[in-house]
Design an enzyme around this catalytic site. Structure first.
Site, mmCIF file in Angstrom:
data_model
loop_
_atom_site.group_PDB
_atom_site.id
_atom_site.type_symbol
_atom_site.label_atom_id
_atom_site.label_comp_id
_atom_site.label_asym_id
_atom_site.label_seq_id
_atom_site.Cartn_x
_atom_site.Cartn_y
_atom_site.Cartn_z
ATOM 1 N N GLU A 209 7.242 -20.583 -9.626
ATOM 2 C CA GLU A 209 6.759 -21.108 -10.895
ATOM 3 C C GLU A 209 5.227 -21.150 -10.922
ATOM 4 O O GLU A 209 4.591 -21.385 -9.900
ATOM 5 C CB GLU A 209 7.315 -22.525 -11.119
ATOM 6 C CG GLU A 209 8.829 -22.590 -10.967
ATOM 7 C CD GLU A 209 9.371 -24.005 -10.867
ATOM 8 O OE1 GLU A 209 8.711 -24.944 -11.375
ATOM 9 O OE2 GLU A 209 10.463 -24.186 -10.292
ATOM 10 N N GLU A 320 8.101 -28.045 -20.466
ATOM 11 C CA GLU A 320 8.978 -29.074 -19.915
ATOM 12 C C GLU A 320 8.242 -30.404 -19.954
ATOM 13 O O GLU A 320 7.031 -30.461 -19.690
ATOM 14 C CB GLU A 320 9.356 -28.731 -18.470
ATOM 15 C CG GLU A 320 10.180 -29.802 -17.767
ATOM 16 C CD GLU A 320 10.368 -29.520 -16.277
ATOM 17 O OE1 GLU A 320 10.876 -30.405 -15.574
ATOM 18 O OE2 GLU A 320 9.963 -28.428 -15.829
#
Length: 405
Positions: A209, A320
């Site tokens: 990520e 997120e």
């Protein structure tokens, strides 16, 4: 009378036990700090209060990983999906405009060293435990587009607005604009990133990520920071943010993982974005990362992973947040710009020029992009295509509002 005599002894014993635990805890913190903060050739004080240590490239924490004990640093990838000429492609960024991090205004790290954000005692104390410092909390941090378990989604506290593709992938690229979303409380965060995933959404998930985040608990402030993350077991024991454990091998002397980035996009004003490219070197099997144009930061060795030692099976782009709902209402923590995707350029957060690396190690536009969000009235996502931006994604939202109580 006997009970009266025993009580002072009990108190003394209890005080001794508590003191011993405090001493042990302090020793564990100091030990962990020494493990993370390597001896530096030079230290640079950033305007935001960070200290950036210039550490010899061979002394970085990566080589403490069991699978990397005798690892030889790969100073450049053997292959690049953009077809760059490696003779003109620098590990540093002398041949193009440097992407700004705040600490750059006060100095730079020399070649042969890497910049590492120094971990402070208070950073560790903000974590729930020393062991959990620098780690995501659970599998729920990954959006599970194919899940129909709404109870699980609502209990996790993590909410997403993402676009995704499924298939067989060897890399991913996108350019995302950078914002400073407002965070309601310190145990929440807001991030925008790329996820490169392999395996199932169970105990064996592999993930790489990268993106930007605002995380008061992790960094002690509300600055927007460039970050990376990896795990090979669904966030259980392996992996971490940035360089807070062994794993990622950094070769670049200009970009510090976890450091503040500047400038920030303004609503109805100037837009500032960063480009991230992650790809697998077909010869060495390592996953490389590039930040900006030609600014190769380093790599995740293929030996760290199981599924990702071959290829990725899903790629996600988006945002997120943590919704702790501490007052019984949805959090006001913003995702992206804090505005919904339909507001468009200059107002919404985006990923543009979204691409994947296919089986022939070529960059191309993804096919069959799907979207997922748990609560579209809180945070939403839209996709589109045009000539200038190719495949693009708008995403984000304000959190609590009239339609998201």
């Amino acid at each position: 009378m006997m009970m009266a005599n025993m009580f002072p002894r009990f108190v003394v014993v209890l005080c001794v036990v508590v003191a011993a635990r405090a001493v042990r805890h302090e020793f564990e913190i100091v030990t962990h700090l020494n493990r993370l903060n390597k001896p530096s050739m030079k230290s640079i004080k950033s305007p935001d209060g960070d200290i950036i240590d210039c550490v010899d490239i061979s002394q970085q924490a990566a080589f403490e990983h069991p699978s990397l004990k005798n690892h030889k640093i790969q100073m450049r990838p053997s292959y690049h999906p953009e077809g760059n000429n490696f003779e003109s492609m620098k590990v540093s960024s002398q041949n193009h405009q440097t992407i700004t991090q705040l600490w750059h205004s006060n100095g730079k790290c020399e070649k042969g060293t890497i910049p590492i954000r120094r971990t402070k005692k208070e950073d560790i104390l903000r974590a729930s435990s020393i062991k959990k410092y620098g780690k995501k909390s659970s599998l729920h941090t990954v959006a599970q587009p194919n899940s129909v378990d709404l109870d699980l989604i609502n209990q996790s506290g993590h909410q997403h607005a993402i676009a995704y593709v499924e298939g067989e992938f060897y890399g991913v690229k996108a350019t995302m604009n950078v914002w400073d979303p407002q965070i309601q409380q310190s145990n929440e965060f807001s991030l925008s990133q790329i996820w490169l995933l392999g395996g199932s959404f169970a105990s064996d998930l592999n993930s790489i990520e990268a993106g930007w985040q605002v995380s008061p608990d992790l960094y002690g402030d509300n600055n927007t920071r460039f970050f990376t993350y990896w795990t090979s077991d669904a966030y259980q024991a392996t992996g971490c943010y940035n360089l807070l454990c062994s794993g990622f091998v950094q070769i670049n002397n200009e970009i510090a993982l976890g450091a503040s980035i500047s400038p920030i996009s303004k609503y109805h004003g100037s837009q500032y974005d960063i480009s991230v490219l992650i790809w697998k070197d077909p010869e060495q099997g390592n996953w490389w990362m590039q930040f900006g144009k030609g600014n190769v930061l380093g790599y995740w060795p293929g030996s760290l992973f199981s599924y990702l030692s071959e290829s990725a099976s899903m790629i996600q782009w988006g945002g997120e947040v943590v919704n702790s709902a501490s007052d019984g209402q949805h959090t006001t923590t913003q995702m992206g710009s804090g505005h919904f995707p339909e507001e468009g350029f200059g107002k919404s957060s985006y990923f543009r020029n979204v691409q994947i690396v296919d089986g022939s190690n070529s960059l191309r536009a993804p096919k069959d992009i799907d979207t997922f969000t748990e609560q579209p009235n809180c945070y939403d996502v839209q996709t589109g295509k045009n000539d200038g931006w190719g495949s693009y994604i708008y995403y984000g939202g304000p959190g609590r509002n009239a339609n998201c109580p």
